[in-house]
Design an enzyme around this catalytic site. Sequence first.
Site, PDB file in Angstrom:
ATOM      1  N   LYS A 215       0.841  -1.220   0.000  1.00 30.15           N
ATOM      2  CA  LYS A 215       0.000   0.000   0.000  1.00 30.15           C
ATOM      3  C   LYS A 215       0.870   1.262   0.000  1.00 30.15           C
ATOM      4  O   LYS A 215       0.772   2.143   0.876  1.00 30.15           O
ATOM      5  CB  LYS A 215      -1.012  -0.013   1.158  1.00 30.15           C
ATOM      6  CG  LYS A 215      -2.303   0.718   0.768  1.00 30.15           C
ATOM      7  CD  LYS A 215      -3.458   0.400   1.670  1.00 30.15           C
ATOM      8  CE  LYS A 215      -4.607   1.380   1.496  1.00 30.15           C
ATOM      9  NZ  LYS A 215      -5.166   1.499   0.155  1.00 30.15           N
TER      10      LYS A 215
HETATM   11  N1  PMP Z   1      -6.739  -3.032  -3.581  1.00 37.39           N
HETATM   12  C1  PMP Z   1      -6.328  -1.761  -3.563  1.00 37.39           C
HETATM   13  C2  PMP Z   1      -5.424  -1.293  -4.650  1.00 37.39           C
HETATM   14  C3  PMP Z   1      -6.747  -0.887  -2.547  1.00 37.39           C
HETATM   15  O1  PMP Z   1      -6.336   0.377  -2.531  1.00 37.39           O
HETATM   16  C4  PMP Z   1      -7.631  -1.371  -1.554  1.00 37.39           C
HETATM   17  C5  PMP Z   1      -8.119  -0.434  -0.466  1.00 37.39           C
HETATM   18  N2  PMP Z   1      -7.314  -0.460   0.670  1.00 37.39           N
HETATM   19  C6  PMP Z   1      -8.031  -2.710  -1.612  1.00 37.39           C
HETATM   20  C7  PMP Z   1      -7.573  -3.515  -2.630  1.00 37.39           C
HETATM   21  C8  PMP Z   1      -8.928  -3.293  -0.554  1.00 37.39           C
HETATM   22  O2  PMP Z   1      -8.233  -3.465   0.650  1.00 37.39           O
HETATM   23  P1  PMP Z   1      -8.977  -3.368   2.053  1.00 37.39           P
HETATM   24  O3  PMP Z   1     -10.104  -4.326   1.984  1.00 37.39           O
HETATM   25  O4  PMP Z   1      -7.952  -3.753   3.045  1.00 37.39           O
HETATM   26  O5  PMP Z   1      -9.437  -1.974   2.200  1.00 37.39           O
END
Ligand code: PMP
Length: 313
Positions: A155
């Site tokens: 991230k």
């Molecule tokens: N993929 C990406 C590229 C994201 O930015 C997110 C958002 N955080 C997700 C998937 C989903 O992750 P999460 O369920 O942990 O929010």
Amino acid sequence: MPPYAFFQKQFMPLSEAKIGILTHALHYGTACFDGIRGNWDSEQERFCLFRVKDHYNRILNGCRILKINLPYSSDKLCQLTTELVRRSGYHEDVYIRPLAYKSSETIGVRLHDLEDDFFIVVTTLPPYLGIGEGVRCCTSSWRRVDDTMIPPRGKICGIYVNSALAKTEACETGFDEAILLTHDGHVSEGSGENIFLVINGKLVTPPSSDNILMGITRDTVIKLAKNELGLDTIERSVDKSELYLADECFFSGTAAHIAPIVEIDHRPVGTGKIGKITSALQKLFAEVILGRNTKYLDWYTFLAKSQILNSNS
Ligand code: PMP
């Protein structure tokens, strides 16, 4: 209420939290972040902060990749987050954005020999995808960044240029969201969401090796599907044409929640309406993120109305 921040080891109004224009992360994307939901339950008059520790464990992993030295444990980060929400005085759903970054005000691309800093901001978030009737998607002309380029499991801020290119291309060509493929043509994920397909009564979702962010909502969906609906999830590479033939399809994400996909590349998904399994999962998920399913107490951090400062209601 003005948005509130924890910045340079203090709590303050967001308007007072400023960084200099030479800050390394602004120039080179050398930062990692997360997004956490604080869900306001108006019946119980309390917040349920959802899977906070899991989000901080992910940010700490991003810090390891970027050589960012965060002087806090994940437990301490959870405490700071609860305190920030408490001080912010909201009585509505909030979105919490922690970000760890290379803070030196200096030119020169690298990760080493730089200062690090960290902040958390809490604010509200308008509905992320217009999901009343379901989401209309295209497969993107942009390919998902590979682990050998910038690791997607981190991230990392710089990687979001990839997401932004895909999202804007999708919106400007009349879709709600993009689905990115990997460099070798497998389905990876949305610009800010993981993707699930329902094929013959089973859930199918791309594996970490297809350059996805390992979503916390993805993990929640896999567990709810198994425990509550008796449905297995197969983590495997997915071909683009499987998107066109799936019975149902949906996105998962902290901001997007569970968002049904009803059309991909101008083809209806299944019947073109929100599918049964998707809608069952949406219902379960809506209860769980409010902290109402006692099987998942580990996922919840509650904050009662009486604990919140500056009550504005
Ligand atoms: N993929 C990406 C590229 C994201 O930015 C997110 C958002 N955080 C997700 C998937 C989903 O992750 P999460 O369920 O942990 O929010």
